[in-house]
Motif scaffolding. Structure first.
Motif, PDB file in Angstrom:
ATOM      1  N   GLN A  79      39.723  26.938  29.776  1.00  0.00           N
ATOM      2  CA  GLN A  79      40.367  27.269  31.058  1.00  0.00           C
ATOM      3  C   GLN A  79      40.824  28.719  31.077  1.00  0.00           C
ATOM      4  O   GLN A  79      40.677  29.414  32.089  1.00  0.00           O
ATOM      5  CB  GLN A  79      41.551  26.330  31.296  1.00  0.00           C
ATOM      6  N   ALA A  80      41.366  29.184  29.956  1.00  0.00           N
ATOM      7  CA  ALA A  80      41.799  30.585  29.886  1.00  0.00           C
ATOM      8  C   ALA A  80      40.609  31.529  30.035  1.00  0.00           C
ATOM      9  O   ALA A  80      40.689  32.558  30.709  1.00  0.00           O
ATOM     10  CB  ALA A  80      42.518  30.846  28.566  1.00  0.00           C
ATOM     11  N   GLY A  81      39.487  31.167  29.395  1.00  0.00           N
ATOM     12  CA  GLY A  81      38.286  31.983  29.521  1.00  0.00           C
ATOM     13  C   GLY A  81      37.803  32.068  30.961  1.00  0.00           C
ATOM     14  O   GLY A  81      37.417  33.138  31.444  1.00  0.00           O
ATOM     15  N   ASN A  82      37.821  30.936  31.665  1.00  0.00           N
ATOM     16  CA  ASN A  82      37.410  30.921  33.071  1.00  0.00           C
ATOM     17  C   ASN A  82      38.337  31.776  33.923  1.00  0.00           C
ATOM     18  O   ASN A  82      37.891  32.510  34.809  1.00  0.00           O
ATOM     19  CB  ASN A  82      37.384  29.494  33.600  1.00  0.00           C
ATOM     20  N   ARG A  83      39.646  31.673  33.659  1.00  0.00           N
ATOM     21  CA  ARG A  83      40.604  32.468  34.433  1.00  0.00           C
ATOM     22  C   ARG A  83      40.411  33.959  34.177  1.00  0.00           C
ATOM     23  O   ARG A  83      40.523  34.784  35.090  1.00  0.00           O
ATOM     24  CB  ARG A  83      42.038  32.046  34.102  1.00  0.00           C
ATOM     25  N   MET A  84      40.136  34.320  32.921  1.00  0.00           N
ATOM     26  CA  MET A  84      39.911  35.738  32.598  1.00  0.00           C
ATOM     27  C   MET A  84      38.658  36.267  33.274  1.00  0.00           C
ATOM     28  O   MET A  84      38.628  37.398  33.756  1.00  0.00           O
ATOM     29  CB  MET A  84      39.835  35.917  31.075  1.00  0.00           C
ATOM     30  N   LYS A  85      37.593  35.441  33.327  1.00  0.00           N
ATOM     31  CA  LYS A  85      36.369  35.864  34.000  1.00  0.00           C
ATOM     32  C   LYS A  85      36.617  36.057  35.497  1.00  0.00           C
ATOM     33  O   LYS A  85      36.106  36.994  36.107  1.00  0.00           O
ATOM     34  CB  LYS A  85      35.265  34.837  33.778  1.00  0.00           C
ATOM     35  N   GLN A  86      37.409  35.148  36.088  1.00  0.00           N
ATOM     36  CA  GLN A  86      37.742  35.282  37.507  1.00  0.00           C
ATOM     37  C   GLN A  86      38.562  36.540  37.756  1.00  0.00           C
ATOM     38  O   GLN A  86      38.359  37.252  38.746  1.00  0.00           O
ATOM     39  CB  GLN A  86      38.499  34.045  37.982  1.00  0.00           C
ATOM     40  N   ALA A  87      39.495  36.823  36.832  1.00  0.00           N
ATOM     41  CA  ALA A  87      40.323  38.021  36.985  1.00  0.00           C
ATOM     42  C   ALA A  87      39.474  39.282  36.859  1.00  0.00           C
ATOM     43  O   ALA A  87      39.669  40.255  37.597  1.00  0.00           O
ATOM     44  CB  ALA A  87      41.431  38.030  35.932  1.00  0.00           C
ATOM     45  N   GLU A  88      38.516  39.255  35.929  1.00  0.00           N
ATOM     46  CA  GLU A  88      37.640  40.407  35.752  1.00  0.00           C
ATOM     47  C   GLU A  88      36.770  40.619  36.981  1.00  0.00           C
ATOM     48  O   GLU A  88      36.557  41.743  37.436  1.00  0.00           O
ATOM     49  CB  GLU A  88      36.754  40.204  34.526  1.00  0.00           C
ATOM     50  N   ALA A  89      36.270  39.495  37.543  1.00  0.00           N
ATOM     51  CA  ALA A  89      35.418  39.604  38.728  1.00  0.00           C
ATOM     52  C   ALA A  89      36.181  40.140  39.931  1.00  0.00           C
ATOM     53  O   ALA A  89      35.605  40.734  40.829  1.00  0.00           O
ATOM     54  CB  ALA A  89      34.814  38.234  39.053  1.00  0.00           C
ATOM     55  N   SER A  90      37.491  39.907  39.953  1.00  0.00           N
ATOM     56  CA  SER A  90      38.290  40.378  41.083  1.00  0.00           C
ATOM     57  C   SER A  90      38.561  41.880  41.018  1.00  0.00           C
ATOM     58  O   SER A  90      38.976  42.478  42.003  1.00  0.00           O
ATOM     59  CB  SER A  90      39.622  39.612  41.146  1.00  0.00           C
ATOM     60  N   GLN A  91      38.335  42.484  39.842  1.00  0.00           N
ATOM     61  CA  GLN A  91      38.528  43.921  39.708  1.00  0.00           C
ATOM     62  C   GLN A  91      37.330  44.655  40.289  1.00  0.00           C
ATOM     63  O   GLN A  91      36.189  44.307  40.024  1.00  0.00           O
ATOM     64  CB  GLN A  91      38.696  44.300  38.228  1.00  0.00           C
ATOM     65  N   PRO A  92      37.541  45.666  41.112  1.00  0.00           N
ATOM     66  CA  PRO A  92      36.410  46.359  41.721  1.00  0.00           C
ATOM     67  C   PRO A  92      35.609  47.155  40.696  1.00  0.00           C
ATOM     68  O   PRO A  92      36.155  47.646  39.709  1.00  0.00           O
ATOM     69  CB  PRO A  92      37.077  47.291  42.739  1.00  0.00           C
ATOM     70  N   VAL A  93      34.319  47.251  40.920  1.00  0.00           N
ATOM     71  CA  VAL A  93      33.462  48.132  40.138  1.00  0.00           C
ATOM     72  C   VAL A  93      33.569  49.516  40.762  1.00  0.00           C
ATOM     73  O   VAL A  93      33.175  49.732  41.904  1.00  0.00           O
ATOM     74  CB  VAL A  93      31.998  47.651  40.152  1.00  0.00           C
ATOM     75  N   ARG A  94      34.127  50.460  40.016  1.00  0.00           N
ATOM     76  CA  ARG A  94      34.402  51.797  40.551  1.00  0.00           C
ATOM     77  C   ARG A  94      33.232  52.725  40.247  1.00  0.00           C
ATOM     78  O   ARG A  94      32.867  52.924  39.102  1.00  0.00           O
ATOM     79  CB  ARG A  94      35.701  52.330  39.948  1.00  0.00           C
ATOM     80  N   ILE A  95      32.651  53.277  41.311  1.00  0.00           N
ATOM     81  CA  ILE A  95      31.437  54.072  41.200  1.00  0.00           C
ATOM     82  C   ILE A  95      31.683  55.490  41.701  1.00  0.00           C
ATOM     83  O   ILE A  95      32.341  55.689  42.714  1.00  0.00           O
ATOM     84  CB  ILE A  95      30.301  53.436  42.023  1.00  0.00           C
ATOM     85  N   CYS A  96      31.155  56.451  40.967  1.00  0.00           N
ATOM     86  CA  CYS A  96      31.102  57.836  41.446  1.00  0.00           C
ATOM     87  C   CYS A  96      29.628  58.192  41.601  1.00  0.00           C
ATOM     88  O   CYS A  96      28.871  58.123  40.636  1.00  0.00           O
ATOM     89  CB  CYS A  96      31.787  58.782  40.470  1.00  0.00           C
ATOM     90  N   CYS A  97      29.231  58.528  42.820  1.00  0.00           N
ATOM     91  CA  CYS A  97      27.828  58.821  43.107  1.00  0.00           C
ATOM     92  C   CYS A  97      27.672  60.279  43.509  1.00  0.00           C
ATOM     93  O   CYS A  97      28.425  60.786  44.348  1.00  0.00           O
ATOM     94  CB  CYS A  97      27.324  57.906  44.221  1.00  0.00           C
ATOM     95  N   SER A  98      26.714  60.947  42.915  1.00  0.00           N
ATOM     96  CA  SER A  98      26.450  62.340  43.289  1.00  0.00           C
ATOM     97  C   SER A  98      25.897  62.389  44.709  1.00  0.00           C
ATOM     98  O   SER A  98      25.437  61.391  45.266  1.00  0.00           O
ATOM     99  CB  SER A  98      25.448  62.971  42.324  1.00  0.00           C
ATOM    100  N   GLN A  99      25.904  63.588  45.293  1.00  0.00           N
ATOM    101  CA  GLN A  99      25.381  63.733  46.654  1.00  0.00           C
ATOM    102  C   GLN A  99      23.908  63.353  46.727  1.00  0.00           C
ATOM    103  O   GLN A  99      23.429  62.883  47.761  1.00  0.00           O
ATOM    104  CB  GLN A  99      25.577  65.171  47.135  1.00  0.00           C
ATOM    105  N   ALA A 100      23.183  63.508  45.627  1.00  0.00           N
ATOM    106  CA  ALA A 100      21.758  63.168  45.617  1.00  0.00           C
ATOM    107  C   ALA A 100      21.520  61.696  45.932  1.00  0.00           C
ATOM    108  O   ALA A 100      20.470  61.331  46.459  1.00  0.00           O
ATOM    109  CB  ALA A 100      21.148  63.516  44.260  1.00  0.00           C
TER     110      ALA A 100
END
Length: 315
Positions: A79-100
């Protein structure tokens, strides 16, 4: 007490089978390893959990007492593993994209992720090239997208594609009546470059792309990296610039874009991430990036040290 979760799993399988050889096969381990795990668990609790006799293996009263506790512990861990995966999924994937990548690849990526993986949140960070690697290493972003090659021990870089370049010119004659331009014609105009303070490699890479055809601009005019600001300078009528083919989708008054008669390739572009296990969300983003750019792989221009780079003036 010193014990591991794996010891509880081994204990439960042995309690169910009451056969060391069979339990070891089910756990994909050797019988001596299983015996050592059970012995270590018994030493931790200072009790006997199983008895061996000629009739076989039997569980002791202490072992029966541990059964319910061990099952409860493993359920809580799951259950703890499932909760941690859910918490991780709720964190945004932060992207920096060049102008290209902002004209074509980034919009496609955001659209596809929203349609196919709406549970993955994505956050876009804008920053100049000189800030990006430090932001990745300091965990302010998770992925550098459509970036020039990155060389750092704690960062991985994967080549994705390179993009053909087009000529960005003021909307006046003779360019207004042309449908394409040669490299020799293009370099007759001063070339708008990028300030070294904003990007150390941008200007050398642009000059290298032209040097592949044995030409160099009449002179260089140093300017900003911001795409709209560069277009405004070109619209002023005194300079020309190079840009990726995808930027042709953006209309700007007073500016036209012409394809080159020759093949003028842009720089090597790819993605960079920290050299560690990636989250499920980041993994999905990276896989989609590979799919989106898989058909855009073109020959890459290498940077050469030119002895005849013309002098710069400021825009």
């Amino acid at each position: 007490m010193d014990f591991r979760i794996s010891q509880f799993r081994s204990f439960l399988v042995l309690a169910e089978t009451l056969n060391y050889a069979k339990a070891a096969r089910l756990l994909y381990m050797s019988q001596p390893t299983l015996t050592a795990q059970i012995k270590s668990l018994e030493d931790s609790f200072e009790v006997r959990l199983f008895e061996r006799s000629r009739q076989g293996v039997s569980i002791t009263a202490a072992g029966r007492e541990l059964l319910g506790v061990a099952r409860g512990i493993l359920e809580q861990v799951e259950q703890a593993g499932n909760r941690m995966k859910q918490a991780e999924a709720s964190q945004p994937v932060r992207i920096c994209c060049s102008q290209a990548g902002q004209f074509e690849v980034l919009p496609k990526l955001l659209r596809t992720m929203a349609e196919q993986h709406p549970e993955i949140q994505m956050e876009f960070k804008a920053m100049v090239p000189g800030e990006r690697l430090q932001a990745l290493q300091s965990r302010r972003v998770d992925l550098l997208m459509m970036t020039l090659p990155v060389y750092a021990e704690d960062v991985q870089f994967e080549y994705l594609c390179s993009e053909s370049m087009v000529a960005v010119l003021p909307d006046r004659e003779p360019y207004s009546s042309m449908t394409e331009i040669s490299v020799a014609e293009f370099v007759r105009e001063p070339l708008l470059t990028v300030s070294a303070k904003e990007c150390l490699r941008c200007t050398p890479l642009a000059l290298a792309a032209l040097a592949q055809h044995g030409v160099a601009p009449v002179r260089l005019v140093e300017g900003p990296i911001d795409h709209n600001a560069r277009l405004a300078i070109v619209a002023g009528g005194r300079v020309a610039a190079l840009a990726g083919k995808a930027s042709s989708q953006l209309h700007f008054p007073g500016v036209i874009r012409l394809p080159f008669r020759e093949s003028v390739q842009g720089s090597q572009m790819g993605m960079a991430w920290r050299n560690e296990e990636v989250s499920e969300g980041l993994h999905l983003v990276m896989e989609e990036l590979r799919r989106l750019t898989g058909g855009q792989r073109e020959p890459v221009v290498s940077v050469r040290n030119s002895e005849v780079f013309p002098a710069r003036i400021s825009a």
